[in-house]
Design a protein around this motif. Structure first.
Motif, mmCIF file in Angstrom:
data_model
loop_
_atom_site.group_PDB
_atom_site.id
_atom_site.type_symbol
_atom_site.label_atom_id
_atom_site.label_comp_id
_atom_site.label_asym_id
_atom_site.label_seq_id
_atom_site.Cartn_x
_atom_site.Cartn_y
_atom_site.Cartn_z
ATOM 1 N N GLN A 176 0.847 -1.180 0.000
ATOM 2 C CA GLN A 176 0.000 0.000 0.000
ATOM 3 C C GLN A 176 0.887 1.236 0.000
ATOM 4 O OE1 GLN A 176 -2.657 0.146 3.299
ATOM 5 N NE2 GLN A 176 -3.669 1.996 2.637
ATOM 6 N N THR A 177 0.461 2.267 -0.695
ATOM 7 C CA THR A 177 1.209 3.513 -0.733
ATOM 8 C C THR A 177 0.881 4.344 0.491
ATOM 9 O OG1 THR A 177 1.164 3.490 -3.141
ATOM 10 C CG2 THR A 177 1.649 5.593 -2.096
ATOM 11 N N VAL A 178 1.903 4.946 1.071
ATOM 12 C CA VAL A 178 1.734 5.839 2.209
ATOM 13 C C VAL A 178 2.144 7.233 1.749
ATOM 14 C CG1 VAL A 178 2.506 6.385 4.550
ATOM 15 C CG2 VAL A 178 2.183 4.013 3.863
ATOM 16 N N TYR A 179 1.307 8.231 2.021
ATOM 17 C CA TYR A 179 1.564 9.595 1.608
ATOM 18 C C TYR A 179 1.978 10.431 2.812
ATOM 19 C CZ TYR A 179 -0.992 8.095 -2.516
ATOM 20 O OH TYR A 179 -1.402 7.418 -3.627
ATOM 21 N N LYS A 180 3.034 11.230 2.625
ATOM 22 C CA LYS A 180 3.454 12.172 3.662
ATOM 23 C C LYS A 180 2.964 13.547 3.219
ATOM 24 C CE LYS A 180 7.398 14.027 6.168
ATOM 25 N NZ LYS A 180 8.869 14.023 6.302
ATOM 26 N N GLN A 216 -3.171 20.689 2.131
ATOM 27 C CA GLN A 216 -1.989 19.890 2.438
ATOM 28 C C GLN A 216 -1.128 19.790 1.193
ATOM 29 O OE1 GLN A 216 -3.739 16.152 3.662
ATOM 30 N NE2 GLN A 216 -3.403 16.659 5.816
ATOM 31 N N GLN A 217 0.161 19.755 1.393
ATOM 32 C CA GLN A 217 1.082 19.598 0.284
ATOM 33 C C GLN A 217 1.741 18.228 0.401
ATOM 34 O OE1 GLN A 217 4.203 22.486 0.178
ATOM 35 N NE2 GLN A 217 5.303 21.472 -1.465
ATOM 36 N N GLN A 218 1.685 17.459 -0.688
ATOM 37 C CA GLN A 218 2.300 16.125 -0.654
ATOM 38 C C GLN A 218 3.805 16.291 -0.715
ATOM 39 O OE1 GLN A 218 0.710 12.989 -3.128
ATOM 40 N NE2 GLN A 218 2.770 12.262 -3.550
ATOM 41 N N GLU A 219 4.468 15.807 0.326
ATOM 42 C CA GLU A 219 5.915 15.899 0.366
ATOM 43 C C GLU A 219 6.556 14.664 -0.243
ATOM 44 O OE1 GLU A 219 9.134 16.058 3.872
ATOM 45 O OE2 GLU A 219 7.721 17.727 3.836
ATOM 46 N N ARG A 220 5.956 13.523 0.000
ATOM 47 C CA ARG A 220 6.525 12.284 -0.511
ATOM 48 C C ARG A 220 5.472 11.187 -0.484
ATOM 49 N NH1 ARG A 220 12.277 9.585 0.984
ATOM 50 N NH2 ARG A 220 12.135 7.983 -0.571
ATOM 51 N N ALA A 221 5.603 10.234 -1.394
ATOM 52 C CA ALA A 221 4.751 9.046 -1.395
ATOM 53 C C ALA A 221 5.658 7.840 -1.302
ATOM 54 C CB ALA A 221 3.909 8.981 -2.664
#
Length: 127
Positions: A12-16, A34-39
């Protein structure tokens, strides 16, 4: 039912996501505000030659910490507890804690296993 248990696990992908309250890790894409910093995906981790060299440098540094913290090799033997009031078990646990803190999250199985063995010798196997 047994076949379902034998099926391979799906990654599963986890989003930061960074928001006004700081970093949040979630299993859904980042929402409004929110701004996606990393997946972090479920793909296999590939080690580049540069990363492998970095891992080897960190392992060498950790082994130097282990050797430095082991101390006393080749010196006259004085009971450790007599020097500082600490038992040998407590002293080795403190060394392990310092080494693990120095390594951070990049500790290897070998390093963890080494310290587990040393603590076991000092705490469980009385001579």
């Amino acid at each position: 039912m047994w076949l379902a248990l034998c099926a391979p696990a799906a990654a599963q992908t986890v989003y930061k996501c960074m928001g006004p309250d700081g970093a949040v890790f979630q299993s859904t894409p980042c929402g409004a505000g929110q701004q996606q910093e990393r997946a972090y995906g479920g793909e296999a981790y590939a080690t580049t030659p540069q990363r492998q060299a970095q891992i080897e440098r960190e392992q060498a540094r950790a082994q130097a910490v282990v050797r430095r913290n082991a101390g006393g090799a080749g010196r006259a033997s004085t009971p450790v507890g007599a020097q500082s009031g600490q038992s040998s078990c407590d002293r080795v646990k403190a060394q392990r804690d310092r080494a693990m803190q120095a390594l951070g999250n990049r500790r290897t199985y070998e390093q963890i296993s080494y310290w587990a063995t040393e603590v076991s010798k000092a705490c469980n196997h009385r001579r």
